[in-house]
Design a protein around this motif. Structure first.
Motif, PDB file in Angstrom:
ATOM      1  N   ASN A 171     -14.942 -27.094 -43.712  1.00 56.33           N
ATOM      2  CA  ASN A 171     -13.875 -28.088 -43.786  1.00 56.33           C
ATOM      3  C   ASN A 171     -14.431 -29.422 -43.304  1.00 56.33           C
ATOM      4  OD1 ASN A 171     -13.086 -26.103 -41.212  1.00 56.33           O
ATOM      5  ND2 ASN A 171     -13.262 -28.257 -40.662  1.00 56.33           N
ATOM      6  N   PRO A 172     -13.686 -30.511 -43.499  1.00 55.72           N
ATOM      7  CA  PRO A 172     -14.147 -31.785 -42.955  1.00 55.72           C
ATOM      8  C   PRO A 172     -14.412 -31.667 -41.457  1.00 55.72           C
ATOM      9  CG  PRO A 172     -12.332 -32.141 -44.465  1.00 55.72           C
ATOM     10  CD  PRO A 172     -12.448 -30.654 -44.279  1.00 55.72           C
ATOM     11  N   ILE A 173     -15.393 -32.411 -40.981  1.00 55.02           N
ATOM     12  CA  ILE A 173     -15.805 -32.335 -39.580  1.00 55.02           C
ATOM     13  C   ILE A 173     -14.922 -33.247 -38.747  1.00 55.02           C
ATOM     14  CG2 ILE A 173     -17.708 -32.702 -37.967  1.00 55.02           C
ATOM     15  CD1 ILE A 173     -19.601 -32.359 -40.426  1.00 55.02           C
ATOM     16  N   GLU A 174     -14.279 -32.686 -37.735  1.00 54.74           N
ATOM     17  CA  GLU A 174     -13.471 -33.502 -36.833  1.00 54.74           C
ATOM     18  C   GLU A 174     -14.414 -34.300 -35.931  1.00 54.74           C
ATOM     19  OE1 GLU A 174      -9.687 -33.005 -33.770  1.00 54.74           O
ATOM     20  OE2 GLU A 174     -11.114 -31.352 -34.019  1.00 54.74           O
ATOM     21  N   ILE A 175     -14.430 -35.612 -36.131  1.00 53.30           N
ATOM     22  CA  ILE A 175     -15.331 -36.455 -35.353  1.00 53.30           C
ATOM     23  C   ILE A 175     -14.625 -37.164 -34.208  1.00 53.30           C
ATOM     24  CG2 ILE A 175     -17.021 -36.809 -37.193  1.00 53.30           C
ATOM     25  CD1 ILE A 175     -15.708 -39.545 -37.735  1.00 53.30           C
ATOM     26  N   THR A 176     -13.300 -37.259 -34.274  1.00 57.74           N
ATOM     27  CA  THR A 176     -12.537 -37.908 -33.210  1.00 57.74           C
ATOM     28  C   THR A 176     -11.228 -37.160 -33.023  1.00 57.74           C
ATOM     29  OG1 THR A 176     -13.465 -40.093 -33.716  1.00 57.74           O
ATOM     30  CG2 THR A 176     -11.427 -40.051 -32.439  1.00 57.74           C
ATOM     31  N   ARG A 177     -10.854 -36.931 -31.780  1.00 55.11           N
ATOM     32  CA  ARG A 177      -9.562 -36.319 -31.457  1.00 55.11           C
ATOM     33  C   ARG A 177      -8.827 -37.253 -30.505  1.00 55.11           C
ATOM     34  NH1 ARG A 177      -9.235 -30.024 -29.675  1.00 55.11           N
ATOM     35  NH2 ARG A 177     -10.017 -29.836 -31.831  1.00 55.11           N
ATOM     36  N   GLY A 178      -7.521 -37.408 -30.722  1.00 53.37           N
ATOM     37  CA  GLY A 178      -6.739 -38.344 -29.925  1.00 53.37           C
ATOM     38  C   GLY A 178      -6.772 -39.738 -30.533  1.00 53.37           C
ATOM     39  N   CYS A 179      -5.892 -40.607 -30.047  1.00 53.77           N
ATOM     40  CA  CYS A 179      -5.807 -41.947 -30.632  1.00 53.77           C
ATOM     41  C   CYS A 179      -5.213 -42.916 -29.629  1.00 53.77           C
ATOM     42  CB  CYS A 179      -4.940 -41.905 -31.894  1.00 53.77           C
ATOM     43  SG  CYS A 179      -4.857 -43.478 -32.786  1.00 53.77           S
ATOM     44  N   VAL A 180      -5.885 -44.056 -29.417  1.00 47.34           N
ATOM     45  CA  VAL A 180      -5.388 -45.052 -28.469  1.00 47.34           C
ATOM     46  C   VAL A 180      -4.218 -45.845 -29.041  1.00 47.34           C
ATOM     47  CG1 VAL A 180      -7.650 -45.288 -27.399  1.00 47.34           C
ATOM     48  CG2 VAL A 180      -6.975 -46.900 -29.204  1.00 47.34           C
ATOM     49  N   TYR A 181      -4.012 -45.764 -30.349  1.00 48.44           N
ATOM     50  CA  TYR A 181      -2.911 -46.492 -30.974  1.00 48.44           C
ATOM     51  C   TYR A 181      -1.685 -45.581 -30.975  1.00 48.44           C
ATOM     52  CZ  TYR A 181      -6.778 -49.354 -32.608  1.00 48.44           C
ATOM     53  OH  TYR A 181      -7.898 -50.142 -32.671  1.00 48.44           O
ATOM     54  N   ALA A 182      -0.844 -45.725 -29.985  1.00 55.32           N
ATOM     55  CA  ALA A 182       0.280 -44.802 -29.803  1.00 55.32           C
ATOM     56  C   ALA A 182       1.466 -45.232 -30.665  1.00 55.32           C
ATOM     57  CB  ALA A 182       0.667 -44.733 -28.335  1.00 55.32           C
ATOM     58  N   CYS A 183       1.283 -45.171 -31.977  1.00 53.68           N
ATOM     59  CA  CYS A 183       2.360 -45.533 -32.896  1.00 53.68           C
ATOM     60  C   CYS A 183       3.564 -44.628 -32.640  1.00 53.68           C
ATOM     61  CB  CYS A 183       1.896 -45.401 -34.343  1.00 53.68           C
ATOM     62  SG  CYS A 183       0.440 -46.393 -34.732  1.00 53.68           S
ATOM     63  N   ARG A 184       4.736 -45.197 -32.651  1.00 54.53           N
ATOM     64  CA  ARG A 184       5.927 -44.480 -32.198  1.00 54.53           C
ATOM     65  C   ARG A 184       6.387 -43.384 -33.153  1.00 54.53           C
ATOM     66  NH1 ARG A 184       8.496 -47.031 -27.985  1.00 54.53           N
ATOM     67  NH2 ARG A 184      10.578 -46.349 -28.607  1.00 54.53           N
ATOM     68  N   PHE A 185       5.858 -43.385 -34.382  1.00 51.99           N
ATOM     69  CA  PHE A 185       6.264 -42.372 -35.362  1.00 51.99           C
ATOM     70  C   PHE A 185       5.253 -41.241 -35.503  1.00 51.99           C
ATOM     71  CE2 PHE A 185       4.166 -45.947 -37.454  1.00 51.99           C
ATOM     72  CZ  PHE A 185       3.071 -45.321 -38.015  1.00 51.99           C
ATOM     73  N   CYS A 186       4.116 -41.330 -34.827  1.00 50.59           N
ATOM     74  CA  CYS A 186       2.982 -40.433 -35.082  1.00 50.59           C
ATOM     75  C   CYS A 186       2.836 -39.399 -33.965  1.00 50.59           C
ATOM     76  CB  CYS A 186       1.701 -41.254 -35.213  1.00 50.59           C
ATOM     77  SG  CYS A 186       0.221 -40.261 -35.519  1.00 50.59           S
ATOM     78  N   GLN A 187       2.587 -38.143 -34.341  1.00 48.14           N
ATOM     79  CA  GLN A 187       2.449 -37.073 -33.358  1.00 48.14           C
ATOM     80  C   GLN A 187       1.064 -37.021 -32.706  1.00 48.14           C
ATOM     81  OE1 GLN A 187       3.723 -33.931 -36.080  1.00 48.14           O
ATOM     82  NE2 GLN A 187       5.479 -33.489 -34.770  1.00 48.14           N
ATOM     83  N   THR A 188       0.042 -37.584 -33.346  1.00 43.34           N
ATOM     84  CA  THR A 188      -1.333 -37.402 -32.868  1.00 43.34           C
ATOM     85  C   THR A 188      -1.561 -37.857 -31.434  1.00 43.34           C
ATOM     86  OG1 THR A 188      -2.263 -37.467 -35.093  1.00 43.34           O
ATOM     87  CG2 THR A 188      -3.739 -38.027 -33.272  1.00 43.34           C
ATOM     88  N   PRO A 189      -1.218 -39.110 -31.048  1.00 43.53           N
ATOM     89  CA  PRO A 189      -1.530 -39.525 -29.678  1.00 43.53           C
ATOM     90  C   PRO A 189      -0.729 -38.786 -28.625  1.00 43.53           C
ATOM     91  CG  PRO A 189      -0.213 -41.189 -30.780  1.00 43.53           C
ATOM     92  CD  PRO A 189      -0.604 -40.195 -31.823  1.00 43.53           C
TER      93      PRO A 189
END
Length: 445
Positions: A171-189
């Motif tokens: 599968n695609p390689i996960e190169i980054t986990r987490g996100c400093v851009y805490a967009c209010r609609f997004c579950q990732t951060p």
């Protein structure tokens, strides 16, 4: 099952969530354990029933992973499976179980895996499937009391492989986990925390080398924001990006291809510069890029905490097209607080970008659990905007499943009423056998 086993792991294996399962299998295949286990890939409800039945009296965990829009449909499937094949323990992981563990239990699952799931799964296997004392889980004990075992263990991203070698499921390689851009609609951060953790270039290269050995030709990446690779903050580190891409291109060989900034990842508009795109052109094969715009309204972008303005989107599209790329622009209609003027601004931006040659990937706002906007009403798109969006789609300038997302958004809002949550929580449980190589990827300790 072919040999004596202590534990059967049945994966409810669906196309939409294979990457998460592969990550967990990758952690498990390296893990020494005294538990004798078998893994079964169940690609349908009936296959799941058959696997539980075939396990006989052996302790069986059925591992699920799903996104919030799929939760209601899968709860119905779960009820069917439990009625036909009782006795297994059903463990739910993924973003929805992380955000809404109690709701997940109320919907029929026995255990909710909360937080990053690699260590949680390994501990579950070591315990023979007993959740007691294992962090990262929420379940009810024999008296019905809710048990929360604490935060799941987080490790540097390179601690575990990005995919398993045993099953040769790349599968695609996960190169980054987490996100400093805490967009209010997004579950990732809010699932992984609002900071970046990157897989090292050496670790990524190990995976690329294995892919080439197994006859794979294409390298793709999983990351919330491609040009943030290697940085801790908001400014791109193009030297780190170049080191990554150059190593991957060398590793996959002259007959292979590297894709960056296209599916399944994207590029933030303010990161689109001539220098950045020429790096992509030098090392990568993709002729298209995905740019996250989300709205054409300055007011909505600010409310969503996107961290860029509308002009950044225009500039990104112009630069991308000038550099020879086809540009796909993500836009969300019906954001919380969006008024007719905001909707008109988004529609005008979509039409303007389409006239430049971009394609609009349209979405409708969904109140996703675990986000600051989880209690907002579902996206409400007025009839005139719908007609205008439909015209763009007929012209080939717009695509996406926005109509289906409107239905999903309504169901999510209804579920929040049916299963009110007492609080909030945190991703990913769900999996194998032994590795096929003695060599190991460099670990990011």
């Amino acid at each position: 099952m072919g040999r004596v086993t202590d534990l059967v792991l049945v994966l409810r294996y669906r196309k939409a969530v294979t990457y998460g399962f592969h990550t967990l299998l990758a952690a498990l295949e390296e893990h020494p354990t005294d538990t004798r286990y078998e893994v079964v890939f169940a690609e349908s409800a009936q296959a799941t029933i058959d696997a539980i039945t075939a396990a006989g009296g052996t302790r069986t965990l059925v591992l699920w992973s799903f996104y919030s829009p799929d939760a209601a449909a899968l709860a119905g499937e779960l009820a069917t499976i439990k009625a036909a094949a009782p006795g297994a323990t059903h463990v739910a992981g993924g973003v929805h179980a992380t955000a809404e563990p109690v709701q997940t239990l109320d919907a029929g699952w026995d255990v909710a895996a909360v937080g990053e799931g690699e260590r949680t799964l390994l501990d579950l296997v070591d315990s023979g499937g007993d959740p007691a004392g294992i962090t990262g889980l929420v379940y009810r004990d024999g008296t019905g009391r809710l048990v929360r075992t604490g935060k799941a263990h987080k490790a540097p991203l390179g601690t575990y492989r990005a995919f398993p070698l045993t099953y040769k499921r790349m599968n695609p390689i996960e190169i980054t986990r987490g996100c400093v851009y805490a967009c209010r609609f997004c579950q990732t951060p809010f699932m992984f925390s609002a900071k970046f953790r990157h897989r090292s270039v050496e670790n990524v290269r190990w995976h690329v080398d294995r892919m080439r050995e197994l006859g794979k030709r294409d390298v793709r990446f999983i990351t919330p924001t491609s040009l943030s690779y290697g940085t801790d903050g908001e400014e791109p580190d193009l030297a780190a990006v170049e080191e990554l891409l150059a190593s991957c291109k060398e590793g996959i060989g002259p007959d292979g291809r590297v894709f960056f900034g296209s599916f399944p990842s994207e590029i933030r508009p303010e990161h689109m510069t001539v220098d950045a795109l020429r790096l992509v052109k030098r090392y990568c094969a993709n002729d298209n890029l995905i740019v996250g715009a989300q709205s054409g309204s300055e007011r909505v972008l600010e409310a969503a905490k996107r961290g860029h303005d509308v002009e950044s989107v225009r500039r990104a599209v112009r630069i991308g097209i000038a550099e020879g790329f086809r540009i796909n622009v993500d836009m969300i209609f019906g954001m919380p607080g969006e008024d007719p003027a905001d909707a008109e601004a988004s529609l005008k931006l979509a039409q303007e970008l389409a006239a430049l040659g971009a394609r609009i990937h349209s979405h409708v706002f969904m109140p996703l659990p675990g986000t600051p906007w989880r209690d907002a009403p579902p996206g409400d798109v007025d009839p005139e905007t719908i007609r205008a969006v439909s015209r763009l789609a007929q012209q080939g300038a717009l695509y996406g499943h926005w109509q289906k997302q409107r239905e999903h958004a309504t169901r999510l809002a209804a579920a929040a009423v049916e299963y009110p949550r007492p609080g909030r929580s945190r991703t990913l449980l769900p999996l194998a056998d032994r590795p096929t190589t003695g060599s190991e990827p460099p670990q990011d300790r």
